[in-house]
Design an enzyme around this catalytic site. Structure first.
Site, mmCIF file in Angstrom:
data_model
loop_
_atom_site.group_PDB
_atom_site.id
_atom_site.type_symbol
_atom_site.label_atom_id
_atom_site.label_comp_id
_atom_site.label_asym_id
_atom_site.label_seq_id
_atom_site.Cartn_x
_atom_site.Cartn_y
_atom_site.Cartn_z
ATOM 1 N N ARG A 38 0.803 -1.229 0.000
ATOM 2 C CA ARG A 38 0.000 0.000 0.000
ATOM 3 C C ARG A 38 0.837 1.281 0.000
ATOM 4 N NH1 ARG A 38 -4.417 0.506 3.468
ATOM 5 N NH2 ARG A 38 -4.452 -1.684 4.031
ATOM 6 N N GLY A 42 1.802 -0.402 8.481
ATOM 7 C CA GLY A 42 0.739 -0.246 9.474
ATOM 8 C C GLY A 42 -0.579 -0.880 9.075
ATOM 9 N N GLY A 186 -25.060 -3.058 12.557
ATOM 10 C CA GLY A 186 -24.870 -2.395 13.855
ATOM 11 C C GLY A 186 -23.752 -3.042 14.651
ATOM 12 N N ILE A 189 -17.873 -1.319 13.620
ATOM 13 C CA ILE A 189 -17.600 -0.249 12.654
ATOM 14 C C ILE A 189 -18.818 0.651 12.512
ATOM 15 C CG2 ILE A 189 -17.197 0.263 10.196
ATOM 16 C CD1 ILE A 189 -15.280 -2.019 10.073
ATOM 17 N N LEU A 191 -21.218 1.307 14.599
ATOM 18 C CA LEU A 191 -21.506 2.144 15.768
ATOM 19 C C LEU A 191 -20.423 3.198 15.983
ATOM 20 C CD1 LEU A 191 -22.907 -0.638 18.116
ATOM 21 C CD2 LEU A 191 -24.186 0.967 16.674
ATOM 22 N N HIS A 451 -9.047 6.326 45.083
ATOM 23 C CA HIS A 451 -10.265 7.117 45.164
ATOM 24 C C HIS A 451 -9.951 8.575 44.859
ATOM 25 C CE1 HIS A 451 -14.197 8.422 46.464
ATOM 26 N NE2 HIS A 451 -13.610 9.360 47.205
HETATM 27 P P1 FAD Z 1 -4.004 -5.628 7.929
HETATM 28 O O1 FAD Z 1 -3.881 -4.564 8.922
HETATM 29 O O2 FAD Z 1 -5.185 -5.648 7.045
HETATM 30 O O3 FAD Z 1 -2.670 -5.569 7.053
HETATM 31 C C1 FAD Z 1 -2.477 -6.345 5.918
HETATM 32 C C2 FAD Z 1 -1.565 -5.603 4.981
HETATM 33 O O4 FAD Z 1 -1.143 -6.503 3.972
HETATM 34 C C3 FAD Z 1 -2.239 -4.439 4.249
HETATM 35 O O5 FAD Z 1 -1.523 -3.244 4.473
HETATM 36 C C4 FAD Z 1 -2.195 -4.847 2.775
HETATM 37 O O6 FAD Z 1 -1.934 -3.746 1.917
HETATM 38 C C5 FAD Z 1 -1.043 -5.816 2.759
HETATM 39 N N1 FAD Z 1 -1.121 -6.823 1.700
HETATM 40 C C6 FAD Z 1 -2.167 -7.620 1.377
HETATM 41 N N2 FAD Z 1 -1.833 -8.454 0.378
HETATM 42 C C7 FAD Z 1 -0.552 -8.172 0.066
HETATM 43 C C8 FAD Z 1 0.370 -8.705 -0.882
HETATM 44 N N3 FAD Z 1 0.026 -9.719 -1.698
HETATM 45 N N4 FAD Z 1 1.606 -8.162 -0.947
HETATM 46 C C9 FAD Z 1 1.964 -7.145 -0.130
HETATM 47 N N5 FAD Z 1 1.159 -6.628 0.796
HETATM 48 C C10 FAD Z 1 -0.091 -7.135 0.895
HETATM 49 N N6 FAD Z 1 -8.830 -3.350 15.582
HETATM 50 C C11 FAD Z 1 -8.540 -3.052 16.847
HETATM 51 O O7 FAD Z 1 -7.935 -3.876 17.552
HETATM 52 N N7 FAD Z 1 -8.887 -1.850 17.395
HETATM 53 C C12 FAD Z 1 -9.547 -0.918 16.684
HETATM 54 O O8 FAD Z 1 -9.832 0.164 17.202
HETATM 55 C C13 FAD Z 1 -9.877 -1.199 15.337
HETATM 56 N N8 FAD Z 1 -10.518 -0.293 14.596
HETATM 57 C C14 FAD Z 1 -10.798 -0.573 13.284
HETATM 58 C C15 FAD Z 1 -11.481 0.373 12.541
HETATM 59 C C16 FAD Z 1 -11.774 0.126 11.226
HETATM 60 C C17 FAD Z 1 -12.503 1.169 10.426
HETATM 61 C C18 FAD Z 1 -11.367 -1.101 10.627
HETATM 62 C C19 FAD Z 1 -11.643 -1.377 9.184
HETATM 63 C C20 FAD Z 1 -10.696 -2.052 11.362
HETATM 64 C C21 FAD Z 1 -10.419 -1.799 12.708
HETATM 65 N N9 FAD Z 1 -9.757 -2.744 13.506
HETATM 66 C C22 FAD Z 1 -9.490 -2.455 14.811
HETATM 67 C C23 FAD Z 1 -9.324 -4.036 12.972
HETATM 68 C C24 FAD Z 1 -7.838 -4.001 12.618
HETATM 69 O O9 FAD Z 1 -7.613 -2.980 11.677
HETATM 70 C C25 FAD Z 1 -7.388 -5.327 12.063
HETATM 71 O O10 FAD Z 1 -7.731 -6.386 12.938
HETATM 72 C C26 FAD Z 1 -5.878 -5.351 11.860
HETATM 73 O O11 FAD Z 1 -5.477 -4.339 10.994
HETATM 74 C C27 FAD Z 1 -5.432 -6.711 11.307
HETATM 75 O O12 FAD Z 1 -4.053 -6.713 11.103
HETATM 76 P P2 FAD Z 1 -3.380 -7.629 9.986
HETATM 77 O O13 FAD Z 1 -1.931 -7.360 10.092
HETATM 78 O O14 FAD Z 1 -3.867 -9.009 10.102
HETATM 79 O O15 FAD Z 1 -3.946 -7.089 8.594
HETATM 80 P P1 NAI Z 2 -19.153 -6.869 12.805
HETATM 81 O O1 NAI Z 2 -19.081 -8.307 12.527
HETATM 82 O O2 NAI Z 2 -18.671 -6.336 14.084
HETATM 83 O O3 NAI Z 2 -20.658 -6.376 12.674
HETATM 84 C C1 NAI Z 2 -21.414 -6.550 11.525
HETATM 85 C C2 NAI Z 2 -22.877 -6.402 11.881
HETATM 86 O O4 NAI Z 2 -23.618 -6.354 10.673
HETATM 87 C C3 NAI Z 2 -23.421 -7.560 12.696
HETATM 88 O O5 NAI Z 2 -24.121 -7.048 13.790
HETATM 89 C C4 NAI Z 2 -24.323 -8.287 11.722
HETATM 90 O O6 NAI Z 2 -25.428 -8.901 12.337
HETATM 91 C C5 NAI Z 2 -24.757 -7.160 10.813
HETATM 92 N N1 NAI Z 2 -25.145 -7.578 9.471
HETATM 93 C C6 NAI Z 2 -24.535 -8.494 8.682
HETATM 94 N N2 NAI Z 2 -25.155 -8.579 7.509
HETATM 95 C C7 NAI Z 2 -26.195 -7.683 7.544
HETATM 96 C C8 NAI Z 2 -27.199 -7.296 6.631
HETATM 97 N N3 NAI Z 2 -27.261 -7.846 5.436
HETATM 98 N N4 NAI Z 2 -28.072 -6.347 7.006
HETATM 99 C C9 NAI Z 2 -27.996 -5.778 8.240
HETATM 100 N N5 NAI Z 2 -27.063 -6.106 9.138
HETATM 101 C C10 NAI Z 2 -26.171 -7.043 8.795
HETATM 102 O O7 NAI Z 2 -18.404 -6.180 11.553
HETATM 103 P P2 NAI Z 2 -17.930 -4.692 11.286
HETATM 104 O O8 NAI Z 2 -18.596 -3.741 12.205
HETATM 105 O O9 NAI Z 2 -18.033 -4.500 9.830
HETATM 106 O O10 NAI Z 2 -16.405 -4.760 11.685
HETATM 107 C C11 NAI Z 2 -15.516 -5.690 11.065
HETATM 108 C C12 NAI Z 2 -14.405 -6.096 11.981
HETATM 109 O O11 NAI Z 2 -13.518 -5.024 12.210
HETATM 110 C C13 NAI Z 2 -14.936 -6.541 13.328
HETATM 111 O O12 NAI Z 2 -14.916 -7.928 13.360
HETATM 112 C C14 NAI Z 2 -14.013 -5.968 14.327
HETATM 113 O O13 NAI Z 2 -13.264 -7.009 14.895
HETATM 114 C C15 NAI Z 2 -13.066 -5.054 13.546
HETATM 115 N N6 NAI Z 2 -13.134 -3.715 14.136
HETATM 116 C C16 NAI Z 2 -12.730 -3.529 15.414
HETATM 117 C C17 NAI Z 2 -12.836 -2.311 16.017
HETATM 118 C C18 NAI Z 2 -12.415 -2.158 17.427
HETATM 119 O O14 NAI Z 2 -11.780 -3.042 17.953
HETATM 120 N N7 NAI Z 2 -12.728 -1.048 18.082
HETATM 121 C C19 NAI Z 2 -13.337 -1.157 15.301
HETATM 122 C C20 NAI Z 2 -13.771 -1.450 13.979
HETATM 123 C C21 NAI Z 2 -13.636 -2.692 13.426
#
Ligand code: FAD
Ligand code: NAI
Length: 472
Positions: A38, A42, A186, A189, A191, A451
């Site tokens: 990318r 990170g 809900g 993501i 919420l 406290h």
């Molecule tokens: P990723 O972080 O997805 O990293 C994979 C990387 O591999 C990417 O950069 C991609 O470009 C690269 N890649 C893929 N294929 C190739 C290839 N063939 N060659 C080279 N590079 C490649 N988790 C939390 O714990 N707390 C949170 O607050 C939280 N908030 C989130 C908010 C959002 C909006 C989203 C979408 C996710 C959130 N998550 C959160 C989830 C968290 O981002 C993921 O669980 C975490 O990033 C997973 O790490 P990973 O290393 O497995 O994969």
């Molecule tokens: P999620 O699995 O947490 O929630 C998806 C929700 O969508 C579920 O409640 C499900 O019942 C509902 N759903 C599924 N299909 C539907 C449909 N057709 N119509 C209506 N509702 C439907 O997935 P989300 O929120 O997309 O997050 C993805 C992942 O990213 C999570 O598994 C979470 O681990 C990670 N994440 C973690 C964060 C954190 O740790 N703070 C923040 C954001 C993401």
């Protein structure tokens, strides 16, 4: 340069799983490269996930609080207005600082950072298509760690343009506040991002298929408490409701929805629709077929207890395989995978991985939910304590939420801890430690907590589990 020399480890993917695995492997003395496509390290988390969403959550909360929640604190402010561009710039700055920080860590630890798309050619070779368009690079290696992460699950029939129909990636980068936003799903993501845009002025409606919010893993009591609080903040919920179809051909987007209970249908209109129905493993172009590595029905790469595929030198960690899709889970696996390669052993305690939802108040939990304990057939006791009875929460005028403990009835060992409340995400660390150390609720209740702090609510919920709380 990385080409020509044989590596001990080539990590594919530079997210929390991959970059941590690479640093750990290098620290253990292994010659390590990390391939990332990318253009920044990170992964999802730092670039388009955890970090940018938390920046927007924090700053939208401050904005909302200054606008709506200071008068009764004796603070008069006038002329508060939103500078969305500025808020996005603050987010970008945090992201940039952290992603470039990992590049520095790579340099300090001697990890070769290879910018490009990696593909497994055979068991001991990763081919890289460089980002800058140069010719293909071949990396020979003894071990491969796959950490390619996940991507948003699309909603059939609704094309994502990241402007009107967005995933979280578009939702962290909107150029104006939508008047109306519909969130499909809900879960966490939905919420978190729903909260951001609701605070900034959008009318947000969450459409959730199930009868509870929070996605898989949230305790039912907590989900109910959280939904009540978010509804009070102005987010609308359409629960047990299915989205049948959508149409984004006009100026906005319209969705046909149907009640799961009585089949009643309805049309909802919005300026922006956020699709947040879960994430799926990402393995496109990875070349798994070249080495016969299989995925399960949900696309997850199949591994054993030591993260090994059918080839013992190819391991897999993070979102692209089993388990919770969380950054800290991926990081723990990154360390364990590197240790397995170097030392032959490594360990992650999957029973003690916290979850946090960074809304306000936050929701945080670790261990089993009450539903899970009930299902296991184990006899248990529950202790709760509401923040309305906690001195610090009252002083802070921030009293929403509660702490809930679940303990084994016979041994008092803590089985699960669930918190809805300000700072729940920090407080849960104590719960994680308790579960890691096999603590009883009495162990926690007899531990002195300062406290006045919110963590006294934690202590009192523990007290209420084996005895009675003092302040409720
Ligand atoms: P990723 O972080 O997805 O990293 C994979 C990387 O591999 C990417 O950069 C991609 O470009 C690269 N890649 C893929 N294929 C190739 C290839 N063939 N060659 C080279 N590079 C490649 N988790 C939390 O714990 N707390 C949170 O607050 C939280 N908030 C989130 C908010 C959002 C909006 C989203 C979408 C996710 C959130 N998550 C959160 C989830 C968290 O981002 C993921 O669980 C975490 O990033 C997973 O790490 P990973 O290393 O497995 O994969
Ligand atoms: P999620 O699995 O947490 O929630 C998806 C929700 O969508 C579920 O409640 C499900 O019942 C509902 N759903 C599924 N299909 C539907 C449909 N057709 N119509 C209506 N509702 C439907 O997935 P989300 O929120 O997309 O997050 C993805 C992942 O990213 C999570 O598994 C979470 O681990 C990670 N994440 C973690 C964060 C954190 O740790 N703070 C923040 C954001 C993401």
């Amino acid at each position: 340069s990385s080409e020509g020399t044989e590596h001990d480890v080539v990590v594919i993917g530079g997210g929390p799983g991959g970059y941590v695995a690479a640093i750990k492997a290098a620290q253990l003395g292994l010659k390590t490269a990390c391939v990332e496509k990318r253009g920044a390290l990170g992964g999802t988390c730092l670039n388009v996930g955890c970090i940018p969403s938390k920046s927007l959550l924090n700053n939208s909360h401050i904005y909302h609080q200054i606008k709506h929640d200071v008068k009764h604190r004796g603070i008069d402010v006038e002329g508060v207005s939103l500078n969305l561009e500025g808020m996005m710039a603050a987010k970008d700055k945090s992201v940039k600082g952290l992603t470039s920080g990992i590049e520095t860590l790579f340099k300090m630890n001697g990890v070769d950072y290879v910018k490009g798309t990696g593909s497994i050619a055979n068991e001991t070779e990763v081919k890289v298509q460089p980002l800058d368009g140069g010719s293909e690079i071949s990396l020979k290696t003894k071990n491969i760690i796959i950490a390619t992460g996940s991507e948003a699950t699309p909603f059939p029939g609704l094309e994502i343009d990241e402007k009107k129909v967005v995933t979280s990636t578009g939702a962290i980068a909107l150029s104006e506040v939508p008047k109306k936003m519909i969130v499909i799903g809900g879960g966490i993501i939905g919420l978190e991002m729903g909260s951001v845009w609701s605070r900034l002025g959008a009318e947000v409606t969450v459409v959730e298929f199930l009868e509870a919010i929070g996605g898989p893993g949230m305790d039912a009591d907590m989900a109910k408490t959280m939904q009540r609080i978010l509804a009070k903040q102005g987010i609308k919920f359409k629960m047990a409701t299915k989205v049948l179809s959508g149409d984004a051909s006009g100026e906005g987007v319209s969705l046909n929805i149907e009640s799961v209970k009585n089949g009643k249908t309805e049309t909802l209109d919005a300026d922006v629709v956020l699709v947040a129905i879960g994430r799926r493993p990402y393995t496109e172009g990875l070349g798994l077929e070249n080495v016969g590595i299989e995925t399960d029905e949900r696309g997850r790469i199949i591994i054993d207890q030591e993260y090994r595929t059918k080839h013992s030198n190819i391991r897999v960690i993070g979102d692209v395989t089993f388990g919770a899709m969380l950054a800290h889970k991926a990081e723990e696996e990154g360390i364990a995978a590197a240790e397995f390669i170097k030392k032959g052993y490594g360990h992650v305690n999957y029973g003690a991985i916290p979850s946090v939802m960074y809304t306000h108040p936050e929701a945080a939990w670790v261990g089993q939910t009450e539903q899970e304990v009930k299902k296991s057939g184990k006899e248990y006791v529950v202790g709760t304590f509401p923040f309305i009875a906690n001195s610090r929460a009252k002083t802070n005028l921030d009293t929403d939420g509660m702490v809930k403990f679940i303990a084994d009835k016979e041994t008092d060992r803590v089985l699960g801890i669930h918190i809805v409340g300000a700072n729940a995400g920090e407080m849960i660390a104590e719960g994680v430690l308790a579960i890691e150390y096999g603590a009883s609720s009495e162990d926690i209740a007899r531990t002195s907590h300062a406290h006045p702090t919110l963590s006294e609510a934690f202590k009192e919920a523990a007290m209420a589990t084996y005895d009675k709380a003092i302040h409720a």
